[in-house]
Design an enzyme around this catalytic site. Structure first.
Site, PDB file in Angstrom:
ATOM      1  CG  ASP B 153     -41.399  90.239  12.793  1.00 14.48           C
ATOM      2  OD1 ASP B 153     -41.176  90.399  11.644  1.00 14.48           O
ATOM      3  OD2 ASP B 153     -40.812  90.675  13.756  1.00 14.48           O
ATOM      4  NE  ARG B 155     -42.720  88.157  21.871  1.00 14.46           N
ATOM      5  CZ  ARG B 155     -43.691  88.878  22.133  1.00 14.46           C
ATOM      6  NH1 ARG B 155     -44.550  88.661  22.827  1.00 14.46           N
ATOM      7  NH2 ARG B 155     -43.232  90.351  22.208  1.00 14.46           N
TER       8      ARG B 155
END
Lengths: 355, 232
Positions: B153, B155
């Protein structure tokens, strides 16, 4: 995480109730407790030792500080460097300056571009002492078991009333954390990860010599092809050193092989090695002390982040320490402690969804 | 620079002095540094190599057709996966995803696959193999994967967004099932004019991986069909 006031825990007689207990007053535990306190969450920091700092350790020998654990601090992370800069002690920026020997440093990144290095005239413990200011500490307290209750954890002490807490942070080296970690399914993957990063030992010799005698020309020496990882000219850090002090630390492999032997046998070998590297004068110290660091270096390569595991009743167990941050070292311990506190405050624990 | 340089090749010269404040929390800035033809089993592409100011990772783009200045260009973001892409691992669907995207682009007039070298930063590959070992023992958990450095989540799409900006695209059609990718790119100013679904059948090895990917990251995946090769 917000706890509804109505759901107070049942305090059994003779038990102390705490919102958060942090086990380990080393850098990770202190950083975690400090970050929690800064956000208004009080915690109790418990350590089996008599002082704070763990491996950031200083002994007073003949009225002179001697750093027999971490020899100097190094790092590049802005938050870690800011924490070091805030220490109310006399910093020696850039220490060590005089480095000799072709052997590998314990953490080679210490001498890469972008890493700052420093030591404190008052001793390495200046840093953990600064982090510990204002925190509730209980030192010389050994926890022998952790029991999982309905919505809390009960910490059994070697002596005195048990501690009850909703949130527990464990920061000791992997083997000690494993010995305490409750054997429940939610913690199975935590156990498996701790198994990956067993800490390595370091046998350490402290040597004192007359202040008006010979002394080495280096701050730190990394001997090649030697049972010694490093020889630190510790008294070079002190402003008014009445005596010359060297601290010699053995390599991991050598320390591991000698760990359970009589101290006198490995002391003699290491002393002879110091004299071989530094000069024959070093063979006759005025005093000699030693320390057996059973857990000196986190297993490498380290993991990347701390863990925060929710137990079925609602209690949470956080794991931090040097092994829970990519990069390891003191900076790794500090950043892992901070990262865990931030996750605890954000309340983003994942339930352990085993397959 | 030759007079008949293609628009892509002109980007190399343009970027020699490119320097910006950077994209994303890491303030990543990239430059187009090399362009060449890359005929492949999937068709004729150009390969574009990027330099970045943050790490020694060399990100690339596989470019089909004339894309500079174009709108609605089909784009696929692919994160490097050594075990899947190169070794043909069945523990993930990375190689199938990569081949499917390149095969599709090979039949199209235009398309771009960004190959993001996000694996192996620090000890990423070691920790991935540690994660597989935990999976083998049935100990694969969200917390364990977080501790090993995997956080879907969080990135950072800054690199990809900057690469698309550098390629001078007006707007893209993103080939993805992951709503986070859409949002991530849009946050960095990429105009996403549409989404092309990208779905492959599950196999017995990667079904768990796909299911957890859908559950954890909110991917648009449908698991009503039987996975291939399983009867149980």
């Amino acid at each position: 995480m917000v706890y509804p006031r109505a759901r107070m825990l049942d305090r059994r007689p003779g038990e102390e109730l705490h919102e958060v207990v942090v086990i380990g007053a080393g850098i990770a535990g202190l950083a975690c407790a400090g970050a929690l306190a800064a956000a208004g969450r009080q915690s109790l920091v418990v350590d089996k030792g008599r002082g704070v700092g763990g491996r950031c350790a200083t002994r007073r020998i003949r009225d002179q500080p001697v750093d027999h654990g971490v020899a100097f601090y190094h790092g590049e992370h802005p938050e870690f460097l800011a924490a070091l800069a805030a220490v109310p002690a006399t910093a020696l920026p850039g220490w060590p300056q005089r480095i000799v020997g072709q052997g590998p440093p314990c953490q080679p990144e210490a001498f890469t571009r972008g890493h700052s290095r420093l030591a404190f005239v008052e001793g390495a413990t200046a840093f953990p002492k600064a982090l510990a200011r204002g925190l509730a500490l209980r030192l010389a307290t050994r926890i022998v078991a952790i029991e999982v209750g309905d919505a809390s954890l009960c910490l059994r002490l070697e002596a005195g009333p048990s501690l009850q807490t909703r949130e527990l942070v464990l920061t000791p080296p992997a083997a000690q954390t494993l010995a305490l970690l409750p054997r429940c399914a939610e913690l199975a993957s935590a156990r498996a990860l701790l198994d990956l990063v067993p800490a390595q030992p370091c046998l350490t010799l402290m040597l004192g010599y007359a202040g008006d005698g010979p002394r080495p020309e280096f701050d730190v020496c990394y001997p090649e092809d030697s049972p010694l990882q490093m020889i630190v000219h510790d008294s070079a850090k002190r402003s008014a050193a009445g005596q010359v002090v060297l601290v010699a630390q053995a390599t991991r492999a050598w320390s591991r092989a000698q760990l359970e032997r009589e101290a006198s046998s490995w002391q003699a070998t290491l002393l002879a090695e110091v004299a071989r590297v530094v000069g024959p004068w070093a063979h006759e110290p005025v005093w000699l002390e030693s320390h057996r660091w059973r857990y000196a270096h986190a297993g490498s390569p380290a993991l990347a982040s701390p863990m925060l595991v929710s137990l079925p009743g609602g209690a949470r167990i956080g794991l931090a320490g040097e092994a829970f941050c990519a990069g390891a070292g003191v900076q790794g311990a500090y950043l892992a402690g901070l990262a865990l506190a931030r996750r605890m405050l954000a309340g983003q624990a994942c339930g352990e969804e085993t397959r | 620079m030759t007079p008949d340089a293609s628009p892509l090749e002109a980007l190399v010269e343009r970027d020699q002095t490119h320097d910006c404040a950077g994209f994303g929390p890491a303030r990543t800035c990239v430059r187009v540094v090399a362009v060449a033809d890359l005929p492949s089993r999937f068709g004729d592409f150009k390969i574009v190599a990027f330099w970045n100011n943050r790490d020694a990772k060399e990100h690339i783009a596989m470019v089909r057709g004339e894309v500079c200045g174009a709108s609605d260009v089909p784009v696929r973001l692919h994160s490097e996966c050594l075990t899947g892409d190169a070794m043909g691992s069945l523990r993930c669907d990375c190689r199938d995803q990569l081949e499917a995207a390149l095969t599709t682009f090979g039949t199209m007039e235009r398309g771009i696959l960004l190959y993001l070298r996000q694996e192996g930063r620090g000890i990423g590959l070691i920790n991935k193999i540690r994660a597989y070992a935990l999976q083998d023992r049935g100990l694969d958990t969200v917390e364990a994967n977080l501790a090993l450095g995997f956080r879907d989540d969080e990135r950072d799409y800054g690199v990809a967004a900057h690469m698309l900006r550098s390629l001078d695209l007006r707007s893209i059609q993103l080939m993805t099932n992951n709503p986070n990718k859409l949002r991530g790119l849009e946050q960095h100013g990429v105009v996403v004019s549409g989404r092309i679904p990208h779905q492959l059948p599950a196999t017995r090895h990667n079904r768990f991986y796909l299911e957890t990917k859908a559950a954890r990251s909110g991917h648009y995946l449908d698991f009503t069909g039987e996975p291939e090769g399983t009867k149980d």
